[in-house]
Each structure stands twice: as C-alpha cells, then as structure tokens.
Write a protein that holds these residues in place. Structure first.
Motif, mmCIF file in Angstrom:
data_model
loop_
_atom_site.group_PDB
_atom_site.id
_atom_site.type_symbol
_atom_site.label_atom_id
_atom_site.label_comp_id
_atom_site.label_asym_id
_atom_site.label_seq_id
_atom_site.Cartn_x
_atom_site.Cartn_y
_atom_site.Cartn_z
ATOM 1 N N ALA A 79 0.821 -1.215 0.000
ATOM 2 C CA ALA A 79 0.000 0.000 0.000
ATOM 3 C C ALA A 79 0.852 1.262 0.000
ATOM 4 N N CYS A 80 1.961 1.251 0.738
ATOM 5 C CA CYS A 80 2.861 2.412 0.731
ATOM 6 C C CYS A 80 4.256 2.008 1.203
ATOM 7 N N GLY A 81 5.216 2.150 0.306
ATOM 8 C CA GLY A 81 6.605 1.789 0.612
ATOM 9 C C GLY A 81 7.278 2.765 1.550
ATOM 10 N N GLY A 82 6.663 3.897 1.819
ATOM 11 C CA GLY A 82 7.245 4.866 2.754
ATOM 12 C C GLY A 82 6.715 4.643 4.164
ATOM 13 N N ILE A 83 5.403 4.470 4.276
ATOM 14 C CA ILE A 83 4.792 4.313 5.603
ATOM 15 C C ILE A 83 5.269 3.020 6.263
ATOM 16 N N SER A 84 5.491 1.966 5.465
ATOM 17 C CA SER A 84 5.924 0.678 6.031
ATOM 18 C C SER A 84 7.263 0.800 6.768
ATOM 19 N N LEU A 85 8.034 1.823 6.390
ATOM 20 C CA LEU A 85 9.355 1.994 6.995
ATOM 21 C C LEU A 85 9.297 2.348 8.480
ATOM 22 N N ALA A 86 8.163 2.887 8.910
ATOM 23 C CA ALA A 86 8.040 3.249 10.321
ATOM 24 C C ALA A 86 8.195 2.007 11.195
ATOM 25 N N VAL A 87 7.849 0.834 10.654
ATOM 26 C CA VAL A 87 8.059 -0.420 11.389
ATOM 27 C C VAL A 87 9.452 -0.976 11.076
ATOM 28 N N ALA A 88 9.792 -1.057 9.788
ATOM 29 C CA ALA A 88 11.041 -1.716 9.387
ATOM 30 C C ALA A 88 12.278 -0.980 9.900
ATOM 31 N N GLY A 202 11.539 9.523 -3.189
ATOM 32 C CA GLY A 202 10.468 8.601 -2.798
ATOM 33 C C GLY A 202 10.481 8.361 -1.292
ATOM 34 N N ILE A 203 9.793 7.319 -0.863
ATOM 35 C CA ILE A 203 9.587 7.001 0.566
ATOM 36 C C ILE A 203 9.449 8.296 1.386
ATOM 37 N N ARG A 204 8.593 9.191 0.883
ATOM 38 C CA ARG A 204 8.520 10.534 1.455
ATOM 39 C C ARG A 204 7.744 10.584 2.773
ATOM 40 N N TYR A 352 5.174 4.296 -6.945
ATOM 41 C CA TYR A 352 5.798 2.988 -6.701
ATOM 42 C C TYR A 352 7.205 2.944 -7.295
ATOM 43 N N MET A 353 7.347 3.556 -8.487
ATOM 44 C CA MET A 353 8.656 3.559 -9.143
ATOM 45 C C MET A 353 9.647 4.402 -8.339
ATOM 46 N N ARG A 354 9.173 5.546 -7.819
ATOM 47 C CA ARG A 354 10.061 6.399 -7.014
ATOM 48 C C ARG A 354 10.418 5.706 -5.703
ATOM 49 N N ASP A 355 9.440 5.061 -5.079
ATOM 50 C CA ASP A 355 9.707 4.370 -3.806
ATOM 51 C C ASP A 355 10.658 3.186 -4.005
ATOM 52 N N ALA A 356 10.512 2.512 -5.153
ATOM 53 C CA ALA A 356 11.333 1.311 -5.382
ATOM 54 C C ALA A 356 12.823 1.642 -5.466
ATOM 55 N N LYS A 357 13.151 2.812 -6.013
ATOM 56 C CA LYS A 357 14.558 3.101 -6.331
ATOM 57 C C LYS A 357 15.471 3.005 -5.105
ATOM 58 N N ILE A 358 14.978 3.492 -3.976
ATOM 59 C CA ILE A 358 15.861 3.514 -2.787
ATOM 60 C C ILE A 358 16.261 2.107 -2.341
#
Ligand code: COS
Length: 385
Positions: A79-88, A202-204, A352-358
């Motif tokens: 759903a969101c590659g940025g928000i998931s980072l708050a856990v990871a 990304g992952i903003r 998704y493409m911007r989030d994937a790059k990192i």
C-alpha cells in the motif's frame, strides 16, 4: 497460495493486509505529497503489536523473528513503501540491542520498542562513510562515567521521530574496525541534535535526517556490550535487516503489479481491453514470475535466519539484491503499462517507481550486496577445499 506459512503467520499476513488496505492506502498519496510523518498510523501499528513481532516474549514481543517482520513489511509496502518503513526502520535500530546488548540493556530498551512507544534509528552512515562503512569518523572518548561523542551520521531513517538511536563510533581509531563500538543515544542527551531534513525522491512518508554529536555525553552504561564490537554488530545487524528492505521492495513490486493488472483489464484500445494483447500478457507473465522468484528467495532467507544459522550474510545480500532489482523492473514496467497516465501524479503508479529506487541503494547498494555475495562464495569454496 500459502507460501508454506504457519497458521500464525497467515493470520499476521491477513491482519497486515487489512490494515494496509483500510488505513495505509488511503494515506499514501497525501503523505507522499506533504512528507508528513503518519503518527496516527504508528499508534495503529503499535495497537496490533507490529512493533513486537520479532522481539522475545520476555521483552514484551510476540516471539517471532525476521519472517514475521518480512510478512508485515511486505504487506504494508503493497500500500505504501514509505509508511511501512516506520516499522522496518525501527527494527533496524533494535537489532543492535538484541545482538549486542546485555540482559539489563535489553530489559531497559526492548519493551518500549516492542510496544511501539519507542521508535528507533540506526546511525552507521556518515557523509564520508557510506559503502565504505568502516571509514567512519565519529569518535567516542571515555571520560569518567560518560563517553563523549563527536561527529555526524547522515541519511538516518526515523531521525527526528525516533527517541532512541543505536550509533556506531570509533573508541580506538588505532585499531580500525576492531576499535569501533555501538552506543544507544537517547533523544535529549546533551550535545545531541538533528540536522537537515532530506527532501527525497520517494519514501517521502518516512523521515530522513542527520544525527549531530557535539561533545555529546552518553552514559557508560549505554555502550552496547563490549568496546570494539561496533562494526561487527553493525554487519550482523545488516544481515538481519536487509531482508526487511527486500520485503519492502517485494511489497512495492506486488502492489505495483496488482494495480497494473487491474488497469490493463479496464483500459480499452483498438476496441478491446489491452489485457487481451499477447504482448501485454507476456509482460505480466514475466513480472509475476520475477515476483514469485524473489519471494521464494526472501522467505528462504528469513527462515534461514530464524533457524539460528550463522552463515546468513550471502542469502541476506542475495534477497536484498534480487527483490530490489525486481521492484525496479516491475514498477518501471507498471508505469509503462499505464502508458501516459502512468507518468502523471494523478495516478498512484509513478510513486511505486520512485519508492522502489531507494531499495537498490540503502542498507548497502546492490554493488555492495554483490561484494558480500562474492566474498562469501569464495569463503565457502575455500572451506570446501
Ligand atoms: N558478520 C560478522 N562479521 C562480519 C560481517 C558479518 N556479516 N561482515 C564483516 N564482518 C567482520 C569480519 O570479521 C571481517 O573479517 P574477515 O575478513 O576476517 O571475515 C571484518 O568484519 C571486516 O570485513 P571486511 O573486510 O569485509 O570489511 P570492509 O571494510 O571491506 O567492508 C563491506 C565490508 C563493504 C561489506 C561493509 O562495509 C558494508 O556492508 N558496507 C555497506 C554498509 C551499508 O550497508 N551501509 C548502509 C547504511 S546502514 S542503513
């Protein structure tokens, strides 16, 4: 398709999928646009126990491992590659304590992390020590009951929102990596401040800032384990956290793929749905095959780590390499499948493409992952004789 998950893991997957759809997806575009940190979702993740899935029950966790962390991260990242980072990213800050902390230190910090009350960050990278992590310049000098830290850590995920950071610093520069040590630095310690907030591609929805130490006084009791173990602790941490990046990448890939399938079935050109064209079906077939291959490697890696195996570096690096390369390919092709609409911010796919790059860059670039894999392959060959 169960991917051979246990009943508990399947339940966790369903829960994470529901929260991703109901709570995360509706916030994804707005957090991406504004860069707002989603505090309300942190509370949601904490309430359902996501922060404790990989932490021992005696510290308030649910006693799972990397596999459970991977499951949650993958689902939220769909759903969101940025928000998931708050856990990871909090797991990345917690692993050094789990690996290097004394029982007393684990008692002190892990329950807050498991409960989702204490977000954490990991301070290894410096402006001049990225891939070359051992070239760190941050120092920690013992002075009575305190270590005095000086230096800058940058590109630190969760910096400014976390309360606790595991930081690697040199306690004896004459000994190189064997003269580095790991510390827990807590927000509010004198001489500790945050630097600039990065404006990212990304992952903003995740925060990235510097940690600045100017004669920062850290109590001796915040040294993790013994002095001289900092670099090793950091490498062992990355062995366990890189599957989290792989899971983030895989979730991003799956999320983009799902949107692309939905789109090509609806999009009409030349008098039919474009999904009817063999060229489109072959693209989808290749992407789906890549995603499943990446998932198989990642799940194998997570299970290997949780089995207590020590030879995990190679698989950890492989899973990060594979899943992030797949994420980049899938998201790029997904934008292609959306055509001109895919390039527009009104549609969810370009994010998704911007989030994937990192995922090809952080926690070790994919060039570094190849170095790790190569080095371990040769070590194994040497051991076989
Ligand atoms: N587990 C345990 N010990 C490890 C280890 C691991 N995964 N990796 C390395 N070590 C130890 C070993 O003792 C090794 O000695 P041996 O050669 O005898 O095995 C020692 O550390 C030095 O390792 P190495 O010589 O490989 O160190 P380098 O300085 O060449 O760096 C790389 C190795 C490049 C792999 C490392 O610096 C790295 O991972 N860089 C990327 C860092 C990164 O991911 N940064 C992202 C930011 S963190 S979010």
């Amino acid at each position: 398709m169960s991917d051979f998950l246990t009943d508990y893991q399947l339940e966790l997957q369903q829960l994470a999928r529901r929260i991703a759809e109901e709570k995360v997806r509706p916030r994804a575009a707005e957090c991406d646009r504004t860069g707002e940190f989603p505090w309300d979702l942190i509370k949601t993740f904490a309430d359902v126990g996501f922060y404790g899935v990989y932490i021992d029950e005696k510290y308030g966790g649910s006693g799972g491992g990397v596999m459970e962390l991977v499951i949650i991260t993958e689902e939220l990242s769909r759903a969101c590659g940025g928000i998931s980072l708050a856990v990871a990213a909090t797991a990345l800050g917690a692993f050094p304590i789990m690996l290097g902390g004394t029982d007393e230190q684990k008692d002190r910090w892990l329950p807050g992390i498991a409960a989702g009350k204490t977000l954490t960050g990991f301070g290894l990278t410096e402006p001049g020590a990225g891939s070359d992590a051992s070239n760190m310049k941050t120092t920690a000098v013992l002075d009575g009951d305190y270590y005095i830290l000086n230096g800058v850590k940058h590109f630190i995920t969760n910096a400014g929102v976390a309360k606790l950071y595991t930081v690697i610093a040199s306690t004896d520069p004459s000994k190189g990596i064997m003269g580095t040590s790991a510390f827990v630095v807590e927000e509010g310690m004198p001489g500790f401040s945050y630097g600039k907030e990065e404006d990212k591609m990304g992952i903003r929805a995740s925060m990235t800032r510097e940690l600045i130490f100017q004669d920062c006084k850290v109590p001796k009791g915040n040294l993790l384990g013994k002095p001289g173990r900092g670099f090793i602790n950091a490498m062992q941490t990355l062995d366990r956290s890189r599957p989290g990046v792989a899971a983030q990448a895989l979730g991003i890939a799956q999320g983009a793929f799902d949107l692309a399938v939905d789109y090509v079935r609806k999009r009409q050109q030349f008098g039919q749905s474009i999904a009817e064209f063999q060229g489109i079906q072959w693209m989808l077939a290749d992407l789906a095959t890549e995603i499943e291959s990446a998932r198989a490697l990642l799940y194998k890696t997570a299970r290997l780590i949780d089995s207590g195996a020590t030879n995990i570096s190679k698989f950890s690096a492989m899973s990060k390499l594979k899943c992030s390369d797949v994420a980049m390919r899938v998201t790029t092709d997904a934008v292609q499948l959306f055509g001109g609409y895919g390039y527009m911010r009104d549609y969810p796919i370009e994010k998704y493409m911007r989030d994937a790059k990192i995922t090809q860059i952080y926690e070790g670039t994919n060039q570094i992952q190849r170095m790790v894999i190569g080095k371990n392959l040769l070590k194994e060959a040497q051991q076989k004789g």
